[in-house]
Structure formats: structure tokens, C-alpha cells
Design a protein around this motif. Structure first.
Motif, mmCIF file in Angstrom:
data_model
loop_
_atom_site.group_PDB
_atom_site.id
_atom_site.type_symbol
_atom_site.label_atom_id
_atom_site.label_comp_id
_atom_site.label_asym_id
_atom_site.label_seq_id
_atom_site.Cartn_x
_atom_site.Cartn_y
_atom_site.Cartn_z
ATOM 1 N N GLY A 151 50.964 22.398 31.259
ATOM 2 C CA GLY A 151 50.302 23.355 32.144
ATOM 3 C C GLY A 151 50.382 24.794 31.683
ATOM 4 O O GLY A 151 49.933 25.713 32.392
ATOM 5 N N LYS A 152 50.910 25.030 30.477
ATOM 6 C CA LYS A 152 51.070 26.404 29.980
ATOM 7 C C LYS A 152 49.720 27.101 29.814
ATOM 8 O O LYS A 152 49.532 28.227 30.282
ATOM 9 C CB LYS A 152 51.804 26.405 28.628
ATOM 10 N N THR A 153 48.798 26.452 29.112
ATOM 11 C CA THR A 153 47.510 27.080 28.826
ATOM 12 C C THR A 153 46.745 27.364 30.104
ATOM 13 O O THR A 153 46.144 28.438 30.258
ATOM 14 C CB THR A 153 46.687 26.186 27.885
ATOM 15 N N SER A 154 46.771 26.438 31.046
ATOM 16 C CA SER A 154 46.082 26.654 32.322
ATOM 17 C C SER A 154 46.679 27.849 33.058
ATOM 18 O O SER A 154 45.955 28.641 33.676
ATOM 19 C CB SER A 154 46.177 25.394 33.189
ATOM 20 N N LEU A 204 40.662 34.679 32.967
ATOM 21 C CA LEU A 204 39.560 33.853 32.485
ATOM 22 C C LEU A 204 39.070 32.878 33.539
ATOM 23 O O LEU A 204 37.927 32.401 33.474
ATOM 24 C CB LEU A 204 39.986 33.082 31.232
ATOM 25 N N THR A 205 39.916 32.585 34.522
ATOM 26 C CA THR A 205 39.562 31.630 35.568
ATOM 27 C C THR A 205 40.371 31.955 36.812
ATOM 28 O O THR A 205 41.495 32.485 36.693
ATOM 29 C CB THR A 205 39.845 30.181 35.101
ATOM 30 N N PRO A 206 39.834 31.675 38.005
ATOM 31 C CA PRO A 206 40.610 31.960 39.215
ATOM 32 C C PRO A 206 41.611 30.839 39.497
ATOM 33 O O PRO A 206 41.416 29.700 39.059
ATOM 34 C CB PRO A 206 39.538 32.016 40.303
ATOM 35 N N PRO A 207 42.668 31.128 40.223
ATOM 36 C CA PRO A 207 43.582 30.055 40.630
ATOM 37 C C PRO A 207 42.935 29.188 41.701
ATOM 38 O O PRO A 207 42.091 29.660 42.471
ATOM 39 C CB PRO A 207 44.789 30.819 41.177
ATOM 40 N N THR A 208 43.325 27.940 41.729
ATOM 41 C CA THR A 208 42.877 27.071 42.823
ATOM 42 C C THR A 208 43.575 27.462 44.115
ATOM 43 O O THR A 208 42.990 27.411 45.198
ATOM 44 C CB THR A 208 43.182 25.609 42.474
ATOM 45 N N ALA A 209 44.835 27.852 44.007
ATOM 46 C CA ALA A 209 45.612 28.317 45.150
ATOM 47 C C ALA A 209 46.741 29.185 44.629
ATOM 48 O O ALA A 209 47.077 29.160 43.439
ATOM 49 C CB ALA A 209 46.155 27.138 45.963
ATOM 50 N N GLY A 210 47.328 29.976 45.523
ATOM 51 C CA GLY A 210 48.442 30.826 45.131
ATOM 52 C C GLY A 210 47.996 32.258 44.869
ATOM 53 O O GLY A 210 46.811 32.601 44.984
ATOM 54 N N ARG A 211 48.954 33.078 44.490
ATOM 55 C CA ARG A 211 48.710 34.503 44.288
ATOM 56 C C ARG A 211 49.162 34.920 42.899
ATOM 57 O O ARG A 211 50.268 34.583 42.467
ATOM 58 C CB ARG A 211 49.464 35.322 45.336
ATOM 59 N N VAL A 212 48.298 35.667 42.183
ATOM 60 C CA VAL A 212 48.607 36.165 40.849
ATOM 61 C C VAL A 212 48.255 37.641 40.794
ATOM 62 O O VAL A 212 47.169 38.049 41.224
ATOM 63 C CB VAL A 212 47.816 35.396 39.765
ATOM 64 N N ARG A 213 49.186 38.442 40.248
ATOM 65 C CA ARG A 213 48.921 39.859 40.051
ATOM 66 C C ARG A 213 49.376 40.261 38.650
ATOM 67 O O ARG A 213 50.471 39.896 38.222
ATOM 68 C CB ARG A 213 49.648 40.714 41.087
ATOM 69 N N VAL A 214 48.540 41.003 37.957
ATOM 70 C CA VAL A 214 48.876 41.575 36.653
ATOM 71 C C VAL A 214 48.665 43.076 36.762
ATOM 72 O O VAL A 214 47.561 43.528 37.108
ATOM 73 C CB VAL A 214 47.997 40.979 35.529
ATOM 74 N N LEU A 215 49.723 43.831 36.542
ATOM 75 C CA LEU A 215 49.680 45.286 36.692
ATOM 76 C C LEU A 215 49.180 45.678 38.080
ATOM 77 O O LEU A 215 48.466 46.653 38.267
ATOM 78 C CB LEU A 215 48.806 45.910 35.610
ATOM 79 N N GLY A 216 49.565 44.864 39.078
ATOM 80 C CA GLY A 216 49.226 45.149 40.459
ATOM 81 C C GLY A 216 47.844 44.703 40.893
ATOM 82 O O GLY A 216 47.459 44.937 42.048
#
Length: 313
Positions: A47-50, A58-70
Motif C-alpha cells: 500500500g506504499k505507492t497508493s 495525484l488522487t483523492p483519498p477514499t476516506a480519511g484526512r490528508v494534509r501537506v503543508l496545511g
């Protein structure tokens, strides 16, 4: 902002929901701090590449929260991409362009581009600018990929198998460069199959299996609970039964392996016994636990290995 990457409950599914499709990432959480190297490890299909594709926007998450530099790296890509450098496993650049032409082309696509000559010099390609990409060796192409990832002076750098194809000298030079970038405040998320690379570079790491993070911590924390080992061969006329009973040993013919959490104590006892008995221990090899051993146990599904450090769903 101390955390430049924040991941909470990330899931990534391919195909239909319900019973169909494939859930490649199954609710993982971790963070990457400013000015650190974080290694994301796992076997193929873990699951690393995903995960990295979501972080790169490059793609949205199916669920959950992701932030890069806020920012949400997918929905707010324009705010994140100029501050990010990405080194993919394969750059796919035009084969007939020269190294310099390729770098100039790429510099036109990034903000705050550093001079092309400087970027090529960082990766040891300063003297190869006139060479066409198709004439580069595999290792040189990897170095070109890294140079282009550095052109925009990134605050966050994604490195996907950065030293594949490099010779030992080139690998060490790349390690030194990554360490210097970290020391200057760049945050690096690294994926690699070279466990020595992760052990050398990573401030912290996470090991994935079947879409989940099963262990995370510093390299020292991940390896600390594993036993050290001592290996040697006994002379033909010395049976293993003569070894001190306090040294729990496994034997295969004359070959002996001792696993112990107290390497110095066990080695001192073994050497004292060998000296008093006038016995030569052929091929004596004593080693502290390695990240590779921990990784292999985790990849095989060793529950004890997973319990040693902070496990995370």
C-alpha cells in the motif's frame, strides 16, 4: 508548523465499494515533521505507492484526512505543488533531449527554480549536460530524476526508490545529499527496498503490510526488541554440549547460533569460556539486531515483531 504531512484514517480503494474492488490502504495514520526523513516501508502490494499518490495530490483519498503543508494536496493542489518535489520510480523524459535541455524544460514548469547547473551539480551530473537522456546509464537517469525533483527548492520531497540502479559510490553520495537537505529543513518522505538506506537516513519510519501500518518508530526503536546474534563454528572434536548452559544455542552440525538480548554479556561469557577451554571459534560473527531482520519478520506476519514498537491501525 511542526508537522508538514498529516495523515489520519487514510483509506484508498480501487473499484466498486461493498464486496467488490480492492482496498489498498486500510485506515492508516502518521505524520512527518519539518526537517526529518520519514521512511515508508513494506513489501510489494503493501500500500506504499497508493499512500504516496494521495500525498502527492495525484488522487483523492477514499476516506480519511490528508494534509501537506496545511493543505489538502488534491483539492488545493495549486497551493501545495510549487512547494513540493517528486522523484518517481521512472521519470519518462524524452530520450532525444540532452540532460541540460531536459532540466531547462523542467525548470520552466516549476516555481523559484534553482539554476540548472546547480541542480545537476548536486547530483554529480555537471559534466554530463550535453549527453542525451537515452545515452545515460540507469544510475545516471536516477540522478537526473533527483536533480529535477530538486529544481524547485522543495520544502517537502517525495523520493520513490531513489537509489535503484546506483553503484555503491552513487548510493552513498545520494544519501549524503538527502541528509544535507534534511539538515537545511527539507522534509523527506522516502520509500525504498534497501533496508540499509532506511536505517541510515530515516529519523522515523513506518512499516506497512496489507494496507495497514503495523509498526512505526525510530529505526532504533523498531530493532531494539529483537535479539542480537552470535555465530561461529566449533572444532570437530568439541561437541555443542560443552558450551556454557547459560548460552542458549541452536546448532546445525558444527555451526552454532546464539540469540540474546544482551550481546556484550553473552559475547564476554563465550570468549571467556573459549579462552579457558583453549578452543578456537571459527568464523566468529557478532551482530546487533538489524532493521532488515525486523522487516522480514513483520513481512512474514510475525506478531511478536509487531508488538515491539508503537503499532498503528
Amino acid at each position: 508548523m511542526d508537522d508538514v504531512i498529516e495523515v489520519s484514517g487514510l483509506r484508498r480503494r480501487y473499484g466498486p465499494g461493498g464486496g467488490g474492488g480492492h482496498e489498498a490502504v486500510r485506515g492508516i495514520s502518521f505524520d512527518v515533521r519539518r526537517g526529518e526523513v520519514f521512511a515508508l516501508l513494506g513489501t510489494n502490494g503493501a500500500g506504499k505507492t497508493s499512500t504516496v499518490e494521495v500525498l502527492e495530490g495525484l488522487t483523492p483519498p477514499t476516506a480519511g484526512r490528508v494534509r501537506v503543508l496545511g493543505h489538502d494536496p488534491y483539492r488545493e493542489r495549486a497551493a501545495v505543488r510549487p512547494r513540493m518535489g517528486v522523484m518517481l520510480q521512472e521519470g519518462g523524459f524524452p530520450a532525444d533531449l540532452t540532460v541540460t535541455e531536459t532540466a531547462v524544460m523542467w525548470a520552466g514548469c516549476v516555481s523559484r527554480a534553482r539554476p540548472v547547473g546547480e541542480a545537476l551539480g548536486l547530483v554529480g551530473l555537471a559534466g554530463r549536460g550535453a549527453v542525451r537522456v537515452k545515452q545515460l546509464s540507469g544510475g545516471e537517469r536516477r540522478r537526473l530524476d533527483l536533480a529535477l525533483a530538486l529544481l524547485g527548492r522543495p520544502e517537502v520531497l517525495f523520493l520513490d526508490e531513489p537509489t535503484t540502479g546506483l553503484d555503491p559510490e552513487g548510493r552513498r553520495a545520494t544519501w549524503d545529499l538527502v541528509a544535507s537537505l534534511r539538515d537545511r529543513g527539507t522534509s523527506v518522505l522516502l520509500t525504498t527496498h534497501y533496508l540499509e538506506e532506511a536505517e541510515t537516513l530515516a529519523d522515523r519510519l513506518a512499516i506497512m503490510r496489507e494496507g495497514r501500518i503495523v509498526v512505526r518508530g525510530t529505526p532504533a526503536e523498531v530493532t531494539a526488541a529483537r535479539p542480537s546474534r552470535i555465530r561461529f563454528a566449533l572444532p570437530p572434536d568439541v561437541p555443542p554440549e560443552r558450551l556454557p548452559l547459560s548460552l542458549a544455542a541452536a546448532c546445525d552440525g558444527r555451526r552454532v547460533e546464539i540469540r540474546t538480548p544482551h550481546l556484550q554479556r553473552a559475547l564476554t561469557e563465550l570468549l571467556a569460556w573459549a579462552r579457558e577451554s583453549d578452543i578456537a571459534l571459527a568464523g566468529l560473527d557478532a551482530r546487533s539486531p538489524s532493521l532488515e531482520e525486523a522487516f522480514l519478520d513483520i513481512a512474514r506476519g510475525d506478531a511478536a515483531a509487531e508488538d515491539t514498537v508503537g503499532s498503528a491501525a
